[in-house]
Design a protein around this motif. Structure first.
Motif, PDB file in Angstrom:
ATOM      1  N   ASN A  96       0.832  -1.208   0.000  1.00 61.13           N
ATOM      2  CA  ASN A  96       0.000   0.000   0.000  1.00 61.13           C
ATOM      3  C   ASN A  96       0.867   1.258   0.000  1.00 61.13           C
ATOM      4  O   ASN A  96       0.562   2.242  -0.687  1.00 61.13           O
ATOM      5  N   ALA A  97       1.923   1.229   0.771  1.00 65.78           N
ATOM      6  CA  ALA A  97       2.799   2.397   0.865  1.00 65.78           C
ATOM      7  C   ALA A  97       3.472   2.685  -0.468  1.00 65.78           C
ATOM      8  O   ALA A  97       3.595   3.844  -0.876  1.00 65.78           O
ATOM      9  N   MET A  98       3.907   1.656  -1.174  1.00 61.70           N
ATOM     10  CA  MET A  98       4.560   1.864  -2.460  1.00 61.70           C
ATOM     11  C   MET A  98       3.623   2.566  -3.446  1.00 61.70           C
ATOM     12  O   MET A  98       4.034   3.475  -4.183  1.00 61.70           O
ATOM     13  N   THR A  99       2.370   2.170  -3.466  1.00 63.54           N
ATOM     14  CA  THR A  99       1.399   2.807  -4.359  1.00 63.54           C
ATOM     15  C   THR A  99       1.281   4.297  -4.070  1.00 63.54           C
ATOM     16  O   THR A  99       1.299   5.138  -4.985  1.00 63.54           O
ATOM     17  N   MET A 100       1.187   4.640  -2.800  1.00 62.71           N
ATOM     18  CA  MET A 100       1.029   6.042  -2.436  1.00 62.71           C
ATOM     19  C   MET A 100       2.308   6.845  -2.677  1.00 62.71           C
ATOM     20  O   MET A 100       2.255   8.049  -2.952  1.00 62.71           O
ATOM     21  N   LEU A 101       3.464   6.204  -2.597  1.00 62.70           N
ATOM     22  CA  LEU A 101       4.722   6.888  -2.870  1.00 62.70           C
ATOM     23  C   LEU A 101       4.842   7.285  -4.342  1.00 62.70           C
ATOM     24  O   LEU A 101       5.654   8.141  -4.703  1.00 62.70           O
ATOM     25  N   ILE A 102       4.054   6.657  -5.185  1.00 63.72           N
ATOM     26  CA  ILE A 102       4.023   7.012  -6.605  1.00 63.72           C
ATOM     27  C   ILE A 102       2.936   8.052  -6.887  1.00 63.72           C
ATOM     28  O   ILE A 102       3.172   9.058  -7.584  1.00 63.72           O
ATOM     29  N   LEU A 103       1.755   7.847  -6.349  1.00 62.87           N
ATOM     30  CA  LEU A 103       0.615   8.699  -6.692  1.00 62.87           C
ATOM     31  C   LEU A 103       0.709  10.107  -6.098  1.00 62.87           C
ATOM     32  O   LEU A 103       0.405  11.098  -6.781  1.00 62.87           O
ATOM     33  N   LEU A 104       1.107  10.225  -4.846  1.00 64.81           N
ATOM     34  CA  LEU A 104       1.098  11.536  -4.191  1.00 64.81           C
ATOM     35  C   LEU A 104       2.081  12.532  -4.811  1.00 64.81           C
ATOM     36  O   LEU A 104       1.701  13.672  -5.111  1.00 64.81           O
ATOM     37  N   PRO A 105       3.358  12.160  -5.038  1.00 60.96           N
ATOM     38  CA  PRO A 105       4.255  13.141  -5.664  1.00 60.96           C
ATOM     39  C   PRO A 105       3.845  13.492  -7.090  1.00 60.96           C
ATOM     40  O   PRO A 105       4.052  14.628  -7.530  1.00 60.96           O
ATOM     41  N   ALA A 106       3.255  12.536  -7.811  1.00 58.32           N
ATOM     42  CA  ALA A 106       2.774  12.835  -9.162  1.00 58.32           C
ATOM     43  C   ALA A 106       1.691  13.913  -9.117  1.00 58.32           C
ATOM     44  O   ALA A 106       1.656  14.828  -9.955  1.00 58.32           O
ATOM     45  N   PHE A 107       0.812  13.824  -8.141  1.00 60.53           N
ATOM     46  CA  PHE A 107      -0.249  14.819  -7.979  1.00 60.53           C
ATOM     47  C   PHE A 107       0.342  16.200  -7.692  1.00 60.53           C
ATOM     48  O   PHE A 107      -0.043  17.200  -8.319  1.00 60.53           O
ATOM     49  N   PHE A 108       1.291  16.283  -6.770  1.00 61.26           N
ATOM     50  CA  PHE A 108       1.881  17.569  -6.431  1.00 61.26           C
ATOM     51  C   PHE A 108       2.676  18.157  -7.599  1.00 61.26           C
ATOM     52  O   PHE A 108       2.739  19.383  -7.767  1.00 61.26           O
ATOM     53  N   THR A 109       3.275  17.299  -8.413  1.00 62.17           N
ATOM     54  CA  THR A 109       4.016  17.780  -9.581  1.00 62.17           C
ATOM     55  C   THR A 109       3.091  18.489 -10.559  1.00 62.17           C
ATOM     56  O   THR A 109       3.413  19.567 -11.081  1.00 62.17           O
ATOM     57  N   VAL A 110       1.940  17.902 -10.826  1.00 67.36           N
ATOM     58  CA  VAL A 110       0.970  18.523 -11.740  1.00 67.36           C
ATOM     59  C   VAL A 110       0.538  19.886 -11.214  1.00 67.36           C
ATOM     60  O   VAL A 110       0.488  20.882 -11.968  1.00 67.36           O
ATOM     61  N   ILE A 111       0.228  19.969  -9.921  1.00 68.39           N
ATOM     62  CA  ILE A 111      -0.196  21.232  -9.329  1.00 68.39           C
ATOM     63  C   ILE A 111       0.888  22.298  -9.473  1.00 68.39           C
ATOM     64  O   ILE A 111       0.617  23.445  -9.872  1.00 68.39           O
ATOM     65  N   PHE A 112       2.120  21.917  -9.175  1.00 67.68           N
ATOM     66  CA  PHE A 112       3.200  22.900  -9.242  1.00 67.68           C
ATOM     67  C   PHE A 112       3.437  23.383 -10.666  1.00 67.68           C
ATOM     68  O   PHE A 112       3.610  24.590 -10.901  1.00 67.68           O
ATOM     69  N   LEU A 113       3.461  22.478 -11.630  1.00 72.56           N
ATOM     70  CA  LEU A 113       3.742  22.876 -13.008  1.00 72.56           C
ATOM     71  C   LEU A 113       2.657  23.803 -13.559  1.00 72.56           C
ATOM     72  O   LEU A 113       2.925  24.618 -14.445  1.00 72.56           O
ATOM     73  N   LEU A 114       1.446  23.703 -13.042  1.00 75.22           N
ATOM     74  CA  LEU A 114       0.366  24.582 -13.484  1.00 75.22           C
ATOM     75  C   LEU A 114       0.486  25.991 -12.900  1.00 75.22           C
ATOM     76  O   LEU A 114       0.007  26.960 -13.502  1.00 75.22           O
ATOM     77  N   PHE A 115       1.139  26.097 -11.738  1.00 77.85           N
ATOM     78  CA  PHE A 115       1.189  27.393 -11.039  1.00 77.85           C
ATOM     79  C   PHE A 115       2.618  27.717 -10.586  1.00 77.85           C
ATOM     80  O   PHE A 115       2.835  28.177  -9.463  1.00 77.85           O
ATOM     81  N   THR A 116       3.594  27.510 -11.449  1.00 78.90           N
ATOM     82  CA  THR A 116       4.997  27.645 -11.064  1.00 78.90           C
ATOM     83  C   THR A 116       5.335  29.031 -10.531  1.00 78.90           C
ATOM     84  O   THR A 116       5.814  29.182  -9.400  1.00 78.90           O
ATOM     85  N   GLU A 117       5.144  30.055 -11.329  1.00 84.82           N
ATOM     86  CA  GLU A 117       5.597  31.388 -10.954  1.00 84.82           C
ATOM     87  C   GLU A 117       4.841  31.976  -9.760  1.00 84.82           C
ATOM     88  O   GLU A 117       5.469  32.576  -8.876  1.00 84.82           O
ATOM     89  N   PRO A 118       3.510  31.826  -9.679  1.00 85.97           N
ATOM     90  CA  PRO A 118       2.834  32.323  -8.472  1.00 85.97           C
ATOM     91  C   PRO A 118       3.326  31.649  -7.197  1.00 85.97           C
ATOM     92  O   PRO A 118       3.462  32.306  -6.159  1.00 85.97           O
ATOM     93  N   ILE A 119       3.607  30.343  -7.265  1.00 82.56           N
ATOM     94  CA  ILE A 119       4.090  29.630  -6.082  1.00 82.56           C
ATOM     95  C   ILE A 119       5.467  30.140  -5.678  1.00 82.56           C
ATOM     96  O   ILE A 119       5.725  30.428  -4.502  1.00 82.56           O
ATOM     97  N   LEU A 120       6.360  30.289  -6.633  1.00 84.98           N
ATOM     98  CA  LEU A 120       7.715  30.751  -6.325  1.00 84.98           C
ATOM     99  C   LEU A 120       7.709  32.187  -5.799  1.00 84.98           C
ATOM    100  O   LEU A 120       8.468  32.520  -4.881  1.00 84.98           O
ATOM    101  N   SER A 121       6.862  33.027  -6.364  1.00 80.93           N
ATOM    102  CA  SER A 121       6.757  34.402  -5.875  1.00 80.93           C
ATOM    103  C   SER A 121       6.255  34.424  -4.439  1.00 80.93           C
ATOM    104  O   SER A 121       6.739  35.194  -3.598  1.00 80.93           O
ATOM    105  N   ALA A 122       5.277  33.545  -4.148  1.00 86.00           N
ATOM    106  CA  ALA A 122       4.750  33.461  -2.783  1.00 86.00           C
ATOM    107  C   ALA A 122       5.814  32.961  -1.810  1.00 86.00           C
ATOM    108  O   ALA A 122       5.782  33.294  -0.622  1.00 86.00           O
ATOM    109  N   PHE A 123       6.782  32.195  -2.312  1.00 88.33           N
ATOM    110  CA  PHE A 123       7.831  31.644  -1.459  1.00 88.33           C
ATOM    111  C   PHE A 123       9.040  32.567  -1.342  1.00 88.33           C
ATOM    112  O   PHE A 123      10.062  32.180  -0.805  1.00 88.33           O
ATOM    113  N   GLY A 124       8.911  33.790  -1.846  1.00 87.86           N
ATOM    114  CA  GLY A 124       9.948  34.787  -1.593  1.00 87.86           C
ATOM    115  C   GLY A 124      10.873  35.102  -2.739  1.00 87.86           C
ATOM    116  O   GLY A 124      11.877  35.793  -2.541  1.00 87.86           O
ATOM    117  N   ALA A 125      10.582  34.635  -3.958  1.00 92.21           N
ATOM    118  CA  ALA A 125      11.465  34.892  -5.090  1.00 92.21           C
ATOM    119  C   ALA A 125      11.330  36.337  -5.560  1.00 92.21           C
ATOM    120  O   ALA A 125      10.231  36.794  -5.888  1.00 92.21           O
TER     121      ALA A 125
END
Length: 472
Positions: A96-125
């Motif tokens: 079960n853990a192996m499955t989630m180790l694949i699915l969760l980071p894939a989800f966060f990657t999609v979110i980040f790539l859609l909102f790259t610059e706003p996220i980085l600006s919010a983080f102090g860039a």
């Protein structure tokens, strides 16, 4: 003597040494390559690139948090199930853990790539730092699954009693990363993109190494296809136990976000670069402590599951003593050679060296207490008491550090930023001491009651975990 018998009967001192030494070496190598990477970035690209990696750091912490949520939670359950002589249940947890180790980071990657610059600006860039941070983090995110698998599943290897193999995984990734970082930055001149490519390539190779261990018959705990399908009771147990270290990382990400914003307001890009250097040196301080705690975790978890509470207490005591010694040694090094350590990252920038040296000495003023707090927090993870572990883990980074960070700079300016860490460390020390004193005083009493109830009503696995969680 097989691994289970070693955990049950071998001398605690020798057992902790055999489990922790590989983990400490692996963590030291891991932290050393992060430091070397930052040195390459600082000397090969400049302080603006160090500032960019500092901005990217909260995002990388989120990725690490996902791996820790699943990896640490599953590791504790695997150790407890093996201690209870239930290997089939341990394999269900691992699958079960192996499955989630694949699915969760894939989800966060999609979110980040859609909102790259706003996220980085919010983080102090800042405007100058943003292009460097974007180039770096987009590549890191594309390799996030590799890092999740190598980090998360490497914990399973340690949980089943094979710490040397876990150490080899970390050494392999570190060596590949250092070699490729030098090659891509100084020979190919790929700049900050080269550093990111080196990182994800090393993670890919480490992931292949870990997967080969589980799929070539060398592991005690097998990864079976039938166990890959997520089961909510198992996932709930994993996340409940793994929540404490996950919360630490998320709190650390929020802390870093607020810290970046505060630094930009009071000190600009130079202060951001200084903290980036300090955080690199911090990994050399803290990673051996995390390695020690990882080595102690399966010993504590197994013997707790086997109801050998005196061995649990002895493991904790020895680990705290050793951890305090490690933290004290790091403190002495920092106070002996502060300018020389900072100078490794600076390409002759005197202002940066002066600011970072002073900041580091203040930031780590009471660092010797870190060993006690980290080991005690890990104890509660190992025995499945997620709530107490979460409170202790969050006390320094979230409950204390962030309020202090918002208040102190209003009175002391940039100096207030540097003083936030030692004050938070002192306050969290008292909280940790109170929790662990109460736990040691009552260890074994309520767990025995839960065991009696378990046998009487034949609780399901998840209900048994809930019972354990209530026995605090």
């Amino acid at each position: 003597m097989d691994r289970s018998e070693e955990l049950r009967n071998k001398s605690i001192g020798r057992l902790l040494w055999s489990f922790s030494l590989p983990a400490i070496v692996g963590m030291l190598v891991n932290s050393l390559y992060n430091v070397i990477d930052r040195i390459f970035v600082g000397r090969g690209i400049g302080s603006i690139a160090i500032a960019a990696t500092t901005v990217a750091f909260p995002i990388m912490i989120v990725l690490m948090a996902v791996s820790i949520l699943i990896g640490v939670g599953a590791t504790a359950l695997i150790s407890i199930r093996l201690g209870e002589q239930r290997p089939e249940e341990a394999e269900k947890v691992a699958g079960n853990a192996m499955t989630m180790l694949i699915l969760l980071p894939a989800f966060f990657t999609v979110i980040f790539l859609l909102f790259t610059e706003p996220i980085l600006s919010a983080f102090g860039a800042s405007r100058e730092v943003l292009p460097y941070a974007r180039d770096f983090v987009q590549i890191i995110m594309l390799g996030s699954v590799f890092g999740s698998i190598s980090m998360g599943m490497n914990n399973f290897i340690r949980a089943e009693g094979n710490p040397k193999m876990a150490m080899y995984t970390q050494i392999l990734g570190a060596v590949v990363n250092v070699v490729l970082n030098y090659t891509f930055i100084f020979i190919f001149h790929w700049g900050i993109k080269g550093s990111a490519l080196a990182t994800i390539t090393a993670q890919l190779i480490s992931a292949i190494w870990v997967l080969s261990y589980f799929f070539t018959g060398r592991s005690l705990v097998k990864i079976r296809v039938r166990n890959l399908k997520p089961q909510m009771p198992i996932l709930a147990s994993i996340t409940a136990i793994g929540f404490a270290p996950f919360a630490i990382q998320i709190a650390s990400s929020i802390q870093q976000l607020i810290l970046n914003k505060t630094l930009m307001f009071y000190g600009g890009d130079m202060a951001l670069s200084a903290v980036g250097i300090i955080m690199s040196i911090a990994t050399l301080l803290f990673m051996p402590l995390f390695g020690l705690s990882q080595g102690a975790q399966p010993i504590i978890g197994f013997n707790y599951g086997a109801r050998q509470y005196e061995r649990v207490k002895k493991t904790l005591k020895i680990a705290v003593i050793v951890g305090t010694g490690i933290a004290l040694a790091g403190y002495l090094v920092i106070n002996t050679w502060p300018t020389q350590l900072i100078g490794l990252f600076s390409n002759g920038e005197t202002e940066l060296t002066t600011m970072a040296s002073h900041a580091m000495l203040t930031f780590f003023a009471v660092i010797p207490v870190a060993g006690f707090q980290i080991i005690c927090s890990t104890y509660f993870q190992a025995v499945g008491k997620a709530l107490k572990s979460a409170i202790l883990s969050l006390s320094r980074q979230f409950l204390l550090f962030i309020p202090l960070l918002l208040i102190l700079p209003r009175f002391w300016g940039i100096e207030g930023v540097w003083r936030t860490a030692p004050i938070a460390d002192i306050l969290s020390l008292f909280l940790t001491a109170g929790f662990i004193y109460y736990e040691m005083k009552h260890l074994g009493r309520r767990e025995t009651v839960c065991a009696a109830v378990d046998e009487e009503v034949n609780l399901a696995d998840f209900s048994r975990d809930l019972c354990s969680a209530e026995c605090k």
